[in-house]
Design a protein around this motif. Structure first.
Motif, PDB file in Angstrom:
ATOM      1  N   ASP A   1      -2.233   0.183  -4.593  1.00 10.40           N
ATOM      2  CA  ASP A   1      -3.166  -0.009  -5.703  1.00 10.40           C
ATOM      3  C   ASP A   1      -2.706  -1.135  -6.616  1.00 10.40           C
ATOM      4  N   PRO A   2      -1.472  -1.077  -7.126  1.00 12.85           N
ATOM      5  CA  PRO A   2      -1.032  -2.268  -7.855  1.00 12.85           C
ATOM      6  C   PRO A   2      -0.354  -3.244  -6.903  1.00 12.85           C
ATOM      7  N   PRO A   3      -0.358  -4.545  -7.221  1.00 10.89           N
ATOM      8  CA  PRO A   3       0.402  -5.495  -6.400  1.00 10.89           C
ATOM      9  C   PRO A   3       1.911  -5.293  -6.622  1.00 10.89           C
ATOM     10  N   LEU A   4       2.720  -6.038  -5.906  1.00 12.33           N
ATOM     11  CA  LEU A   4       4.177  -5.888  -6.033  1.00 12.33           C
ATOM     12  C   LEU A   4       4.640  -6.246  -7.440  1.00 12.33           C
ATOM     13  N   LYS A   5       5.671  -5.528  -7.896  1.00  9.72           N
ATOM     14  CA  LYS A   5       6.281  -5.894  -9.176  1.00  9.72           C
ATOM     15  C   LYS A   5       6.993  -7.231  -9.027  1.00  9.72           C
ATOM     16  N   LYS A   6       7.200  -7.898 -10.161  1.00 11.67           N
ATOM     17  CA  LYS A   6       7.769  -9.237 -10.161  1.00 11.67           C
ATOM     18  C   LYS A   6       9.102  -9.310  -9.407  1.00 11.67           C
ATOM     19  N   GLU A   7      10.009  -8.356  -9.660  1.00 11.63           N
ATOM     20  CA  GLU A   7      11.341  -8.418  -9.041  1.00 11.63           C
ATOM     21  C   GLU A   7      11.238  -8.348  -7.516  1.00 11.63           C
ATOM     22  N   ILE A   8      10.374  -7.426  -7.030  1.00 10.69           N
ATOM     23  CA  ILE A   8      10.259  -7.252  -5.591  1.00 10.69           C
ATOM     24  C   ILE A   8       9.573  -8.466  -4.970  1.00 10.69           C
TER      25      ILE A   8
ATOM     26  N   GLN B   1       9.967 -13.379  -1.728  1.00  9.86           N
ATOM     27  CA  GLN B   1       9.713 -14.803  -1.747  1.00  9.86           C
ATOM     28  C   GLN B   1      10.918 -15.560  -1.194  1.00  9.86           C
ATOM     29  N   GLY B   2      12.116 -15.041  -1.522  1.00  6.42           N
ATOM     30  CA  GLY B   2      13.333 -15.686  -1.053  1.00  6.42           C
ATOM     31  C   GLY B   2      13.586 -15.470   0.430  1.00  6.42           C
TER      32      GLY B   2
ATOM     33  N   TRP C   1       1.090 -11.512  -8.479  1.00  2.85           N
ATOM     34  CA  TRP C   1      -0.089 -10.882  -9.081  1.00  2.85           C
ATOM     35  C   TRP C   1       0.275  -9.926 -10.207  1.00  2.85           C
ATOM     36  N   SER C   2       1.569  -9.675 -10.382  1.00  2.00           N
ATOM     37  CA  SER C   2       1.954  -8.554 -11.243  1.00  2.00           C
ATOM     38  C   SER C   2       1.534  -8.749 -12.699  1.00  2.00           C
ATOM     39  N   LYS C   3       1.423 -10.008 -13.129  1.00  2.00           N
ATOM     40  CA  LYS C   3       1.029 -10.240 -14.527  1.00  2.00           C
ATOM     41  C   LYS C   3      -0.485 -10.085 -14.705  1.00  2.00           C
ATOM     42  N   ILE C   4      -1.225 -10.303 -13.618  1.00  2.00           N
ATOM     43  CA  ILE C   4      -2.684 -10.343 -13.712  1.00  2.00           C
ATOM     44  C   ILE C   4      -3.307  -8.958 -13.543  1.00  2.00           C
ATOM     45  N   PHE C   5      -2.899  -8.278 -12.455  1.00  7.00           N
ATOM     46  CA  PHE C   5      -3.532  -6.994 -12.151  1.00  7.00           C
ATOM     47  C   PHE C   5      -2.571  -5.860 -12.432  1.00  7.00           C
ATOM     48  N   PRO C   6      -3.000  -4.803 -13.074  1.00  9.22           N
ATOM     49  CA  PRO C   6      -4.324  -4.597 -13.656  1.00  9.22           C
ATOM     50  C   PRO C   6      -4.411  -4.985 -15.129  1.00  9.22           C
ATOM     51  N   ASP C   7      -3.280  -5.447 -15.704  1.00 11.92           N
ATOM     52  CA  ASP C   7      -3.279  -5.595 -17.166  1.00 11.92           C
ATOM     53  C   ASP C   7      -4.294  -6.611 -17.673  1.00 11.92           C
ATOM     54  N   GLU C   8      -4.581  -7.640 -16.872  1.00 11.57           N
ATOM     55  CA  GLU C   8      -5.552  -8.644 -17.314  1.00 11.57           C
ATOM     56  C   GLU C   8      -6.948  -8.393 -16.761  1.00 11.57           C
ATOM     57  N   THR C   9      -7.042  -7.661 -15.656  1.00 12.72           N
ATOM     58  CA  THR C   9      -8.353  -7.517 -15.014  1.00 12.72           C
ATOM     59  C   THR C   9      -9.205  -6.423 -15.642  1.00 12.72           C
ATOM     60  N   VAL C  10      -8.587  -5.503 -16.398  1.00 14.72           N
ATOM     61  CA  VAL C  10      -9.407  -4.472 -17.042  1.00 14.72           C
ATOM     62  C   VAL C  10     -10.117  -5.082 -18.244  1.00 14.72           C
ATOM     63  N   ASP C  11     -11.240  -4.455 -18.605  1.00 14.27           N
ATOM     64  CA  ASP C  11     -12.050  -4.909 -19.734  1.00 14.27           C
ATOM     65  C   ASP C  11     -12.411  -6.394 -19.651  1.00 14.27           C
ATOM     66  N   PRO C  12     -13.067  -6.821 -18.581  1.00 10.38           N
ATOM     67  CA  PRO C  12     -13.433  -8.239 -18.449  1.00 10.38           C
ATOM     68  C   PRO C  12     -14.627  -8.572 -19.343  1.00 10.38           C
ATOM     69  N   PRO C  13     -14.794  -9.862 -19.684  1.00  9.89           N
ATOM     70  CA  PRO C  13     -16.000 -10.261 -20.410  1.00  9.89           C
ATOM     71  C   PRO C  13     -17.229 -10.158 -19.508  1.00  9.89           C
ATOM     72  N   GLY C  14     -18.370 -10.548 -20.014  1.00  9.00           N
ATOM     73  CA  GLY C  14     -19.601 -10.440 -19.226  1.00  9.00           C
ATOM     74  C   GLY C  14     -20.500  -9.403 -19.862  1.00  9.00           C
ATOM     75  N   LEU C  15     -21.780  -9.771 -20.014  1.00 13.47           N
ATOM     76  CA  LEU C  15     -22.717  -8.944 -20.767  1.00 13.47           C
ATOM     77  C   LEU C  15     -22.784  -7.513 -20.245  1.00 13.47           C
TER      78      LEU C  15
ATOM     79  N   TYR D   1      10.537   3.179  -8.764  1.00 15.42           N
ATOM     80  CA  TYR D   1      11.433   3.183  -9.921  1.00 15.42           C
ATOM     81  C   TYR D   1      12.883   3.265  -9.447  1.00 15.42           C
ATOM     82  N   LYS D   2      13.773   2.893 -10.358  1.00 16.36           N
ATOM     83  CA  LYS D   2      15.181   2.863  -9.990  1.00 16.36           C
ATOM     84  C   LYS D   2      15.797   4.263 -10.045  1.00 16.36           C
ATOM     85  N   TYR D   3      15.433   5.042 -11.065  1.00 16.49           N
ATOM     86  CA  TYR D   3      16.115   6.312 -11.284  1.00 16.49           C
ATOM     87  C   TYR D   3      15.278   7.539 -10.957  1.00 16.49           C
TER      88      TYR D   3
END
Lengths: 382, 299
Positions: free
Chosen positions: A107-114, A119-120, A302-316, B263-265
């Motif tokens: 449901d959520p994309p990967l967290k930034k650290e993972i 990526q590496g 994607w972690s910064k965008i979904f879902p924190d930015e995608t909820v409550d979008p503009p649009g009439l 989560y870690k813990y």
């Protein structure tokens, strides 16, 4: 001896009935496929490869994934078999990280650290495959469905325990025509870690700052309303639906399919433009037109965008709580046949699979612009 | 001589295997859970918090919930299990006996998710309407019933658990009861005892089996996951009455494990819960064994 046989027969019958009714209850959410870690490979022609791909993850995605897998199995006449285990987004990501499965549903994309870690190493692509919506449901005897009007702020205050009674001035103000009872609001929420909770709390965080500071957004959060004794935790969407039905004067949030399935009353939610909306093809489309502008590419974070930015979008007419389900793939597989199978299946999912006849009720297809993100991403597979 | 030796060696092999498995489980529980004890220390057991965002965990409410639901279950199930055992082996016509026993064994073998669904959709509303609300309305001044109940709470979980464990306890007691030498019963009747007096005497004779049955059932009650998770309310609060919603350690694990690895813990915290559940179970069983021994010595 006869007795034993009879007993076996009775047990068998009861089990069969139980399994059938269970699968009906869970909306066909049962996976009977067993885990096979090895891939059976036979090359049919130069281009067409046959085999099995294994995935696991989000339970929200499961009914749709099973439908796609069986349809594709049929279309390829058994050439491509897709196994998907519904084990939860977190477990799916963990299994994928350890290389136990070929793809993860989440449901959520990967967290930034993972994301950075992948990526590496083997590279990563993640893209949406289906759209879901979350509705707020309620159980007030004399108020019909789609009559109660709420705002994100009021919902947040209910789950914070700041609004305790249904006839609170803040709710009355939104619903001058309704005869709201002086009863305590029982706030139902998920007790299991869930992507639904992640998206729902992201919405509350975005719309009402105190929620973000006091609670935040995650698979599981510490619900302030529980401390007052007015909260109920229920397992799964079906559990929340049952709890709302059983508790008079309750409120809850579920994936839309479950609200219709169990006949719950759905609240109208005020969007950014002051319109009161429920999820329909029109309101979801309006949300997506706006969202398409901010979505990243498949190989990006994607972690910064979904879902924190995608909820409550503009649009009439936009419906505010729209959610994606993601497929997560590596870029490097070191296995040409696997790459071919993954590319073939997900290309189909993102094109033919988005047609109405292949979409399970309660989900919404991706608009072509969003499907394109995945199609572009699939080109990076090697 | 030779076959005797083989027999002995094979027995030792089985014992060693069983012991290794148990020790292995304990070691892996400790191994997987020690980070949470390093992080929170005793606070992991003594606090009431489950906040993955802050990675802050304290499992006092589930621990209390496990003890409360098991206590409710066992106090309802024990008299019913004994009655069922006596009924099935003493009172009922012998033609119906195997039918009743089969039904009871079938109850024991039903998957717990079926009990959970039935508990959530059928039992909880009935208990709520006909038992909990009347108790709260008329006896609400007693702290035990002071909280206005919702359909899913510790009491519902306790009752559901009792229904699930009755056949377990009952079948052990029944086996012991039917194994009583017939001449003992005959002797009792020939002394002019009434049926009730005979049953009472025989129950005294199989005391240790009754204890064993009850403790086995208690073990199942404490470890039940799915069914309880569906009816216990799943709230991280220290319960003040049996009508409060709560949590049990097993249902916490069932609820939180699927996404724990994000989560870690949380994984160590859940293993920590399992370790505590294991320890509590061990302590209760040791007390049980001790009680059984004392009873045996007395008689």
């Amino acid at each position: 001896m006869m007795m034993g046989k009879k007993l076996v027969l009775v047990v068998g019958l009861i089990l069969a009935v139980a399994v059938v009714s269970l699968s009906l209850l869970l909306g066909g959410g049962i996976t009977t496929d067993t885990v096979t870690t090895q891939t059976v490979i036979q090359t049919v022609t130069q281009k067409q490869v046959a085999g099995t791909i294994n995935g696991a993850g989000a339970s929200f995605l499961n009914p749709q994934m099973q439908a796609w897998a069986s349809k594709f199995y049929e279309l390829t006449k058994g050439r491509v078999k897709v196994n998907y285990q519904s084990i939860g987004s977190g477990a799916g990501q963990a299994n994928f990280k350890e290389g136990l499965i070929d793809f993860a549903g989440s449901d959520p994309p990967l967290k930034k650290e993972i994301y950075d870690e992948f990526q590496g190493k083997s590279g990563i692509i993640q893209f949406p495959v289906i759209i879901g919506t979350i509705v707020v449901v309620y159980n007030i005897p004399n108020i019909e469905t789609q009559k109660l009007r709420l705002t994100g702020e009021v919902i947040a205050k209910i789950y914070l325990g700041e609004i305790v009674y249904w006839d609170d001035p803040l709710i009355k103000e939104l619903n001058p025509d309704l005869n709201l009872p002086h009863e305590k609001i029982i706030a139902v929420h998920r007790s299991d870690g869930s992507g639904t909770t992640r998206v729902f709390t992201a919405y509350l965080s975005k719309i009402y700052k105190p929620w973000k500071e006091k609670v935040g957004s995650d698979f599981t959060v510490q619900w302030p309303v529980d401390q007052l004794g007015n909260g109920v935790g229920a397992k799964g969407n079906e559990g929340v639906a049952a709890a709302v039905q059983q508790n008079l004067y309750s409120i809850g949030y579920v994936e839309t399919a479950y609200a219709y399935g169990s006949g719950l009353k759905i609240a109208l939610i005020r969007n950014r433009n002051g319109q009161y909306v429920i999820p329909t093809e029109e309101t979801v489309k309006s949300s997506l037109i706006e969202l398409t502008k901010i979505l990243p590419k498949a190989h990006e974070d994607w972690s910064k965008i979904f879902p924190d930015e995608t909820v409550d979008p503009p649009g009439l007419k936009s419906y505010p709580i729209v959610s994606f389900s993601f497929i997560i793939l590596r870029q490097d597989y070191d296995d040409e046949i696997k790459v071919a199978l993954l590319r073939e299946f997900f290309t189909w999912v993102l094109t033919e699979g988005q047609k109405k006849e292949n979409i399970v009720p309660g989900y919404y297809p991706l608009p072509p612009e969003v499907a394109q993100i995945g199609l572009e991403g699939l080109k990076l597979l090697r | 001589m030779k076959s005797g030796k083989i027999f002995q060696i094979s027995l030792i092999l089985f014992i060693v295997t069983t012991l290794t498995i148990v020790v292995g489980i304990v070691i892996s529980l400790i191994n997987s859970s020690y980070p949470i004890f390093l992080r929170h220390g005793f606070g992991f057991i003594s606090r009431s918090v489950w906040n993955p965002i802050e990675e802050d965990y304290g499992i006092l409410p589930p621990l209390l919930g496990t003890l409360i639901t098991s206590a409710i279950a066992i106090s309802i199930a024990t008299p019913l299990a004994i009655s069922l055992a006596i009924f099935a082996s003493e009172i009922i016509p012998s033609r119906l006996r195997s039918f009743v026993n089969n039904v009871s064994d079938l109850m024991a073998s039903l998957p717990s998710v079926i009990y959970g669904l039935w508990g959530l959709y059928v039992l909880a509303p009935i208990l709520h309407k006909y038992v909990m609300l009347p108790l709260h309305n008329y006896l609400g001044f007693i702290p035990l019933f002071s909280v206005k109940p919702t359909p899913t709470n510790l009491f519902t979980a306790g009752v559901l658990l009792s229904i699930m464990i009755i056949p377990f306890a009952s079948s052990i007691i029944r086996e012991a009861y039917t194994a009583i030498p017939y001449n003992l019963k005959e002797a009792a009747y020939s002394l002019g005892m009434t049926r009730w007096e005979v049953v009472k005497t025989m129950l005294g004779y199989i005391r240790s089996a009754i204890f064993a049955g009850v403790f086995l059932a208690l073990g199942r009650a404490m470890g039940e996951t799915m069914a309880v998770a569906m009816v216990v309310g799943n709230i991280m609060n220290i319960p003040k009455s049996i009508f409060d919603m709560g949590y049990t350690i097993s249902s916490l694990i069932a609820n939180q494990f699927p996404n724990a690895e994000a989560y870690k813990y949380m994984v160590p915290a859940l293993y920590g819960g399992a370790l505590i559940l294991f320890t509590v179970g061990l302590i209760i069983n040791l007390i049980g064994l001790h009680l059984v021994r004392r009873v045996m010595v007395k008689s």
